[in-house]
Write a protein that holds these residues in place. Sequence first.
Motif, PDB file in Angstrom:
ATOM      1  N   PRO A 156       0.836  -1.206   0.000  1.00 24.61           N
ATOM      2  CA  PRO A 156       0.000   0.000   0.000  1.00 24.61           C
ATOM      3  C   PRO A 156       0.871   1.256   0.000  1.00 24.61           C
ATOM      4  CG  PRO A 156       0.068  -0.967   2.190  1.00 24.61           C
ATOM      5  CD  PRO A 156       0.835  -1.890   1.291  1.00 24.61           C
ATOM      6  N   LYS A 157       0.362   2.279  -0.640  1.00 25.70           N
ATOM      7  CA  LYS A 157       1.035   3.580  -0.690  1.00 25.70           C
ATOM      8  C   LYS A 157       0.017   4.637  -0.281  1.00 25.70           C
ATOM      9  CE  LYS A 157       4.525   1.511  -2.623  1.00 25.70           C
ATOM     10  NZ  LYS A 157       5.187   0.681  -1.664  1.00 25.70           N
ATOM     11  N   GLU A 158       0.461   5.553   0.560  1.00 23.99           N
ATOM     12  CA  GLU A 158      -0.447   6.568   1.095  1.00 23.99           C
ATOM     13  C   GLU A 158      -0.258   7.936   0.452  1.00 23.99           C
ATOM     14  OE1 GLU A 158      -1.767   8.254   5.481  1.00 23.99           O
ATOM     15  OE2 GLU A 158      -0.073   6.896   5.331  1.00 23.99           O
ATOM     16  N   ILE A 159       0.906   8.210  -0.086  1.00 14.51           N
ATOM     17  CA  ILE A 159       1.206   9.541  -0.602  1.00 14.51           C
ATOM     18  C   ILE A 159       1.384   9.442  -2.117  1.00 14.51           C
ATOM     19  CG2 ILE A 159       2.756  11.523  -0.427  1.00 14.51           C
ATOM     20  CD1 ILE A 159       3.540  10.251   2.391  1.00 14.51           C
ATOM     21  N   PHE A 160       0.326   9.804  -2.850  1.00 11.50           N
ATOM     22  CA  PHE A 160       0.334   9.672  -4.305  1.00 11.50           C
ATOM     23  C   PHE A 160      -0.602  10.708  -4.909  1.00 11.50           C
ATOM     24  CE2 PHE A 160      -3.002   7.106  -2.572  1.00 11.50           C
ATOM     25  CZ  PHE A 160      -4.054   7.161  -3.467  1.00 11.50           C
ATOM     26  N   THR A 161      -0.351  11.040  -6.164  1.00 12.43           N
ATOM     27  CA  THR A 161      -1.198  12.001  -6.863  1.00 12.43           C
ATOM     28  C   THR A 161      -0.930  11.932  -8.364  1.00 12.43           C
ATOM     29  OG1 THR A 161      -1.989  14.296  -6.833  1.00 12.43           O
ATOM     30  CG2 THR A 161       0.399  13.974  -6.721  1.00 12.43           C
ATOM     31  N   CYS A 162      -1.838  12.533  -9.141  1.00  9.14           N
ATOM     32  CA  CYS A 162      -1.593  12.715 -10.574  1.00  9.14           C
ATOM     33  C   CYS A 162      -0.589  13.842 -10.722  1.00  9.14           C
ATOM     34  CB  CYS A 162      -2.872  13.114 -11.290  1.00  9.14           C
ATOM     35  SG  CYS A 162      -4.069  11.816 -11.399  1.00  9.14           S
ATOM     36  N   TYR A 163       0.399  13.639 -11.559  1.00  7.62           N
ATOM     37  CA  TYR A 163       1.353  14.703 -11.825  1.00  7.62           C
ATOM     38  C   TYR A 163       0.939  15.482 -13.076  1.00  7.62           C
ATOM     39  CZ  TYR A 163       5.574  17.301 -12.661  1.00  7.62           C
ATOM     40  OH  TYR A 163       6.460  18.329 -12.875  1.00  7.62           O
ATOM     41  N   ASP A 164       0.549  14.727 -14.094  1.00 10.53           N
ATOM     42  CA  ASP A 164       0.025  15.338 -15.317  1.00 10.53           C
ATOM     43  C   ASP A 164      -0.998  14.376 -15.899  1.00 10.53           C
ATOM     44  OD1 ASP A 164       1.504  13.372 -16.726  1.00 10.53           O
ATOM     45  OD2 ASP A 164       3.199  14.723 -17.020  1.00 10.53           O
ATOM     46  N   ASN A 165      -1.341  14.532 -17.155  1.00 11.51           N
ATOM     47  CA  ASN A 165      -2.424  13.723 -17.729  1.00 11.51           C
ATOM     48  C   ASN A 165      -2.061  12.280 -18.055  1.00 11.51           C
ATOM     49  OD1 ASN A 165      -4.449  15.640 -17.534  1.00 11.51           O
ATOM     50  ND2 ASN A 165      -3.894  16.571 -19.490  1.00 11.51           N
ATOM     51  N   GLU A 166      -0.801  11.905 -17.833  1.00 11.04           N
ATOM     52  CA  GLU A 166      -0.435  10.504 -18.072  1.00 11.04           C
ATOM     53  C   GLU A 166       0.534   9.951 -17.026  1.00 11.04           C
ATOM     54  OE1 GLU A 166       2.784  11.266 -21.630  1.00 11.04           O
ATOM     55  OE2 GLU A 166       0.656  11.121 -22.136  1.00 11.04           O
ATOM     56  N   THR A 167       0.774  10.725 -15.979  1.00 13.34           N
ATOM     57  CA  THR A 167       1.770  10.333 -14.977  1.00 13.34           C
ATOM     58  C   THR A 167       1.212  10.423 -13.560  1.00 13.34           C
ATOM     59  OG1 THR A 167       3.454  11.307 -16.420  1.00 13.34           O
ATOM     60  CG2 THR A 167       4.127  10.756 -14.179  1.00 13.34           C
ATOM     61  N   ILE A 168       1.492   9.387 -12.786  1.00 13.30           N
ATOM     62  CA  ILE A 168       1.174   9.375 -11.356  1.00 13.30           C
ATOM     63  C   ILE A 168       2.497   9.295 -10.611  1.00 13.30           C
ATOM     64  CG2 ILE A 168       0.110   8.029  -9.491  1.00 13.30           C
ATOM     65  CD1 ILE A 168      -1.984   7.165 -11.599  1.00 13.30           C
ATOM     66  N   ILE A 169       2.587  10.039  -9.527  1.00 14.99           N
ATOM     67  CA  ILE A 169       3.802   9.997  -8.708  1.00 14.99           C
ATOM     68  C   ILE A 169       3.439   9.508  -7.309  1.00 14.99           C
ATOM     69  CG2 ILE A 169       5.178  11.651  -9.999  1.00 14.99           C
ATOM     70  CD1 ILE A 169       4.247  13.840  -8.065  1.00 14.99           C
ATOM     71  N   ILE A 170       4.352   8.731  -6.730  1.00 15.29           N
ATOM     72  CA  ILE A 170       4.153   8.140  -5.405  1.00 15.29           C
ATOM     73  C   ILE A 170       5.427   8.362  -4.598  1.00 15.29           C
ATOM     74  CG2 ILE A 170       3.728   5.994  -4.129  1.00 15.29           C
ATOM     75  CD1 ILE A 170       2.432   4.879  -6.711  1.00 15.29           C
ATOM     76  N   ALA A 171       5.260   8.835  -3.366  1.00 12.20           N
ATOM     77  CA  ALA A 171       6.418   9.005  -2.485  1.00 12.20           C
ATOM     78  C   ALA A 171       6.882   7.646  -1.986  1.00 12.20           C
ATOM     79  CB  ALA A 171       6.052   9.899  -1.302  1.00 12.20           C
ATOM     80  N   ASN A 172       8.168   7.403  -2.076  1.00  8.49           N
ATOM     81  CA  ASN A 172       8.755   6.178  -1.520  1.00  8.49           C
ATOM     82  C   ASN A 172       9.182   6.482  -0.088  1.00  8.49           C
ATOM     83  OD1 ASN A 172      10.157   3.908  -0.798  1.00  8.49           O
ATOM     84  ND2 ASN A 172      11.823   4.213  -2.245  1.00  8.49           N
ATOM     85  N   VAL A 173       8.273   6.219   0.846  1.00 10.24           N
ATOM     86  CA  VAL A 173       8.544   6.488   2.258  1.00 10.24           C
ATOM     87  C   VAL A 173       9.341   5.341   2.870  1.00 10.24           C
ATOM     88  CG1 VAL A 173       7.505   6.925   4.525  1.00 10.24           C
ATOM     89  CG2 VAL A 173       6.490   7.935   2.469  1.00 10.24           C
ATOM     90  N   ALA A 174       8.915   4.118   2.633  1.00  8.57           N
ATOM     91  CA  ALA A 174       9.583   2.950   3.230  1.00  8.57           C
ATOM     92  C   ALA A 174       9.316   1.709   2.388  1.00  8.57           C
ATOM     93  CB  ALA A 174       9.098   2.751   4.661  1.00  8.57           C
ATOM     94  N   SER A 175       9.744   1.729   1.138  1.00  8.08           N
ATOM     95  CA  SER A 175       9.450   0.621   0.226  1.00  8.08           C
ATOM     96  C   SER A 175      10.683   0.170  -0.548  1.00  8.08           C
ATOM     97  CB  SER A 175       8.346   1.036  -0.752  1.00  8.08           C
ATOM     98  OG  SER A 175       7.172   1.353  -0.074  1.00  8.08           O
TER      99      SER A 175
END
Length: 150
Positions: free
Chosen positions: A32-51
Amino acid sequence: MTLTKNIKKYIDKSVLCWLATSSSKNIPNVSPKEIFTCYDNETIIIANVASPQTAKNIKENPNICLSFIDVLVQKGYQLKGKAEVISKESNEFETLELPLLKITDGKFPFASIFKITVESAKPIIAPRYILYPETTEDQQIESAKKSYGL
């Protein structure tokens, strides 16, 4: 593939997403990932906190699957695409970091960012909507609240 308004809506409504990866030896991993968002119209970004396993797998095999749902409405999406690990040393890191810092208020340090280029999307819906097509979202929310004791 372009991320539609509906996909973005469910990303915004989802508390967690699940990122599935596979090693070069085809050993699967999902976390599971808690910190994520759309960056643009084709990209999602996710913070790597502990993975660390996710990061290792992406470096070995960039193919990923990302799923998220609104737990009360019980609708969401499964996305497939390619991921890369953006390290703090990368020229992209500072730019990609900004929207993630807004989510965390800077309270969660992250080692890197998983940058996902989405190639395909498939809706996820609870079986109740299929088995009982007359089910409304309000009815599903009430059912989910009962199930979760809310």
